[in-house]
Enzyme design. Structure first.
Site, PDB file in Angstrom:
ATOM      1  N   HIS A   1      24.405  42.047  98.138  1.00  0.00           N
ATOM      2  CA  HIS A   1      24.566  40.768  98.854  1.00  0.00           C
ATOM      3  C   HIS A   1      23.785  39.646  98.163  1.00  0.00           C
ATOM      4  O   HIS A   1      23.379  38.686  98.815  1.00  0.00           O
ATOM      5  CB  HIS A   1      24.107  40.872 100.316  1.00  0.00           C
ATOM      6  CG  HIS A   1      24.611  42.084 101.040  1.00  0.00           C
ATOM      7  ND1 HIS A   1      25.722  42.069 101.857  1.00  0.00           N
ATOM      8  CD2 HIS A   1      24.162  43.373 101.039  1.00  0.00           C
ATOM      9  CE1 HIS A   1      25.930  43.277 102.338  1.00  0.00           C
ATOM     10  NE2 HIS A   1      25.009  44.089 101.855  1.00  0.00           N
TER      11      HIS A   1
ATOM     12  N   SER B   1      25.599  18.787  76.724  1.00  0.00           N
ATOM     13  CA  SER B   1      26.226  17.802  77.605  1.00  0.00           C
ATOM     14  C   SER B   1      26.311  16.477  76.865  1.00  0.00           C
ATOM     15  O   SER B   1      25.373  16.081  76.177  1.00  0.00           O
ATOM     16  CB  SER B   1      25.372  17.640  78.866  1.00  0.00           C
ATOM     17  OG  SER B   1      25.656  16.408  79.488  1.00  0.00           O
TER      18      SER B   1
ATOM     19  N   LYS C   1      20.562  19.265  78.563  1.00  0.00           N
ATOM     20  CA  LYS C   1      21.387  20.392  79.009  1.00  0.00           C
ATOM     21  C   LYS C   1      21.741  21.365  77.886  1.00  0.00           C
ATOM     22  O   LYS C   1      21.978  20.994  76.756  1.00  0.00           O
ATOM     23  CB  LYS C   1      22.706  19.879  79.614  1.00  0.00           C
ATOM     24  CG  LYS C   1      22.575  19.176  80.931  1.00  0.00           C
ATOM     25  CD  LYS C   1      22.161  20.077  82.079  1.00  0.00           C
ATOM     26  CE  LYS C   1      23.242  21.068  82.469  1.00  0.00           C
ATOM     27  NZ  LYS C   1      24.458  20.403  82.949  1.00  0.00           N
TER      28      LYS C   1
ATOM     29  N   GLU D   1      31.244  30.776  81.126  1.00  0.00           N
ATOM     30  CA  GLU D   1      32.050  30.068  82.135  1.00  0.00           C
ATOM     31  C   GLU D   1      33.535  30.151  81.807  1.00  0.00           C
ATOM     32  O   GLU D   1      34.379  30.327  82.691  1.00  0.00           O
ATOM     33  CB  GLU D   1      31.622  28.601  82.206  1.00  0.00           C
ATOM     34  CG  GLU D   1      30.223  28.420  82.770  1.00  0.00           C
ATOM     35  CD  GLU D   1      29.764  26.980  82.605  1.00  0.00           C
ATOM     36  OE1 GLU D   1      30.108  26.152  83.451  1.00  0.00           O
ATOM     37  OE2 GLU D   1      29.075  26.685  81.612  1.00  0.00           O
TER      38      GLU D   1
END
Ligand code: ARG
Length: 453
Positions: free
Chosen positions: A154, A275, A281, A288
């Site tokens: 969980h 970025s 970043k 992804e």
């Protein structure tokens, strides 16, 4: 050019031509020619075509192979599909005898064969990719040694385990993906050539001879099944999609782990992207995109299954739509396996230590060893966790008084059970998260991967 002018009064309408012609299948060129070589050879061995004509056809096909290999084969915009392009080119090279190549054959058995041959090659590349990726996971599991992390259920911290145990869980998963591709191979390696348009032929075709030419182990038994079935293709799509889903779960973890909040992993600069707006970043884009392309894979599998579910036997033109999905599934998966292998191999791992309550089960189990019913032990340790929580603390640092306050079967020395490292060292159930188990798993997985492509 079409292969079917005779009964038509008009040329195809431009809009219909643009909609129905199939430039996507040009990737099947090499396997289509290989199928034609096998077919022509089998026509010869069956005595359907005389040796001199078979010789001319094979010589022409050989020239086409050379053109394909050197990248010199030209498609015409007017070729309806890859099969038409090859027959057109053969005619240009050897003249009217080219018209005998399609004897006893239809594009229905031809395309069914092409897909099988193409997917067999793709499976070999994917198997190599998965083997490489599993090998990287095993290497990294070995490299992280005795690092300990919390396991999660969980997404809440559960028990302390070796980090290697977590990485190896992914390795076992992709090993099953690899095995699935291996199983699929036997169903792909069945030749449909000789099924003709679906009903067979009055000519004495020899499907087994054509299959042997192609190195395929088996031949169709039912000609309608041979040209109708695409379950091998949807199985390939499922094998790709399942592998993608498995990669995607690790990708999701890598995204989490590389966040400031987790801070478990530092990706190599060469495997990250920046970025355009935020100078600080460093993003885990390969992970992804693996997650994102897994969604496309699920969609493509669904599209293929949906395409097939309403089709009467045998061949239907709807089936032409399978190419785009099959090609993209293979391309995307190969890409994801390469990128994820590089990403994991190049990363530095520095997972955080588990939080203080991951040893709660150890405390309960030591009571069980002393004869306390598990339910009672669970309740006692639960009360201890609640009491500690009230003091803003965890199980780390409890003393004997804290323990005996919740159960009198606790003894001096039990305080040390709250150390997550001790928890891992004491674990002894087979396959559990212990160092003995991870060492065995590494050896076992290396054995499983040895000798694979
Ligand atoms: N291009 C078709 C496909 O990909 C194969 C050709 C079969 N066409 C036909 N009219 N029988 O499925």
């Amino acid at each position: 050019m079409t292969l079917w002018g005779g009964r038509f009064g008009d040329d195809p309408d431009a809009s219909v031509w643009a909609f129905t012609a199939s430039p996507t299948d040009r990737r099947l060129l090499a396997v289509d020619v290989a199928g034609s070589i096998a077919h022509a050879t089998a026509l010869g061995s069956a005595g359907i075509l005389p040796p001199d004509e078979v010789g001319e056809i094979l010589a022409g096909l050989d020239s086409i192979v050379t053109e394909v290999q050197s990248g010199e084969f030209d498609f015409n915009e007017t070729d309806e599909d890859v099969h038409t392009a090859v027959e057109r080119r053969l005619g240009e090279l050897i003249g009217p005898v080219a018209g005998k190549l399609h004897t006893g054959r239809s594009r229905n058995d031809q395309i069914a064969l092409d897909i099988r041959l193409y997917l067999l090659e793709s499976v070999a590349r994917l198997e190599a990719g998965i083997t490489g990726f599993a090998g990287v996971l095993v290497d990294v599991a070995e490299r992280v040694g005795e690092m300990i992390v919390p396991s999660y259920t969980h997404l809440q911290q559960a028990q302390a385990v070796p980090f290697a145990h977590h990485l190896l869980a992914h390795a076992w998963t992709v090993l099953r993906d690899l095995q699935r591709f291996g199983d699929l191979r036997t169903r792909l390696a069945v030749s449909p050539l000789g099924a003709s348009a679906g009903g067979g032929s009055r000519l004495p075709l020899q499907p087994a001879a054509a299959a042997a030419e192609l190195g395929l182990q088996a031949v169709f038994v039912n000609s309608l099944d041979a040209v109708s079935s695409r379950d091998q293709a949807t199985e390939y799509a499922w094998c790709c999609t399942q592998t993608f889903v498995d990669l995607s779960r690790l990708a999701e973890e890598i995204v989490l782990w590389s966040s400031s909040e987790f801070g478990w992993i530092t990706l190599a600069d060469r495997h990250s992207t920046g970025s355009s707006a935020l100078p600080h970043k460093k993003n885990p884009d390969p992970a992804e995109l693996t997650r994102g392309k897994a969604a496309s894979a699920v969609g493509r599998l669904a599209a293929l299954l949906s395409m097939m579910k309403g089709l009467p036997l045998s061949y239907n033109r709807d089936m032409q739509e399978d190419k785009e999905h099959l090609f993209s599934l293979g391309d995307d998966l190969e890409g994801a396996l390469g990128a994820m292998s590089a990403l994991v191999e190049g990363a530095e791992f520095h997972p955080m230590a588990p939080a203080g309550n991951v040893t709660a089960l150890d405390l309960a189990e030591v009571l069980v060893e002393r004869g306390v019913p598990f339910r009672e032990a669970h309740e006692a340790v639960g009360r201890l966790v609640a009491a500690r929580h009230g003091q803003g603390a965890t199980l780390l640092g409890v003393d004997l008084d804290d323990l005996t306050a919740v159960h009198d079967a606790f003894q001096a020395g039990d305080e040390s059970l709250t150390d997550p490292v001790e928890s891992v060292r004491a674990r002894r159930s087979p396959g559990g998260g212990s160092f003995e188990s991870t060492n065995e798993q590494i050896a076992h997985l290396r054995e499983e991967l040895r000798g694979r492509p």
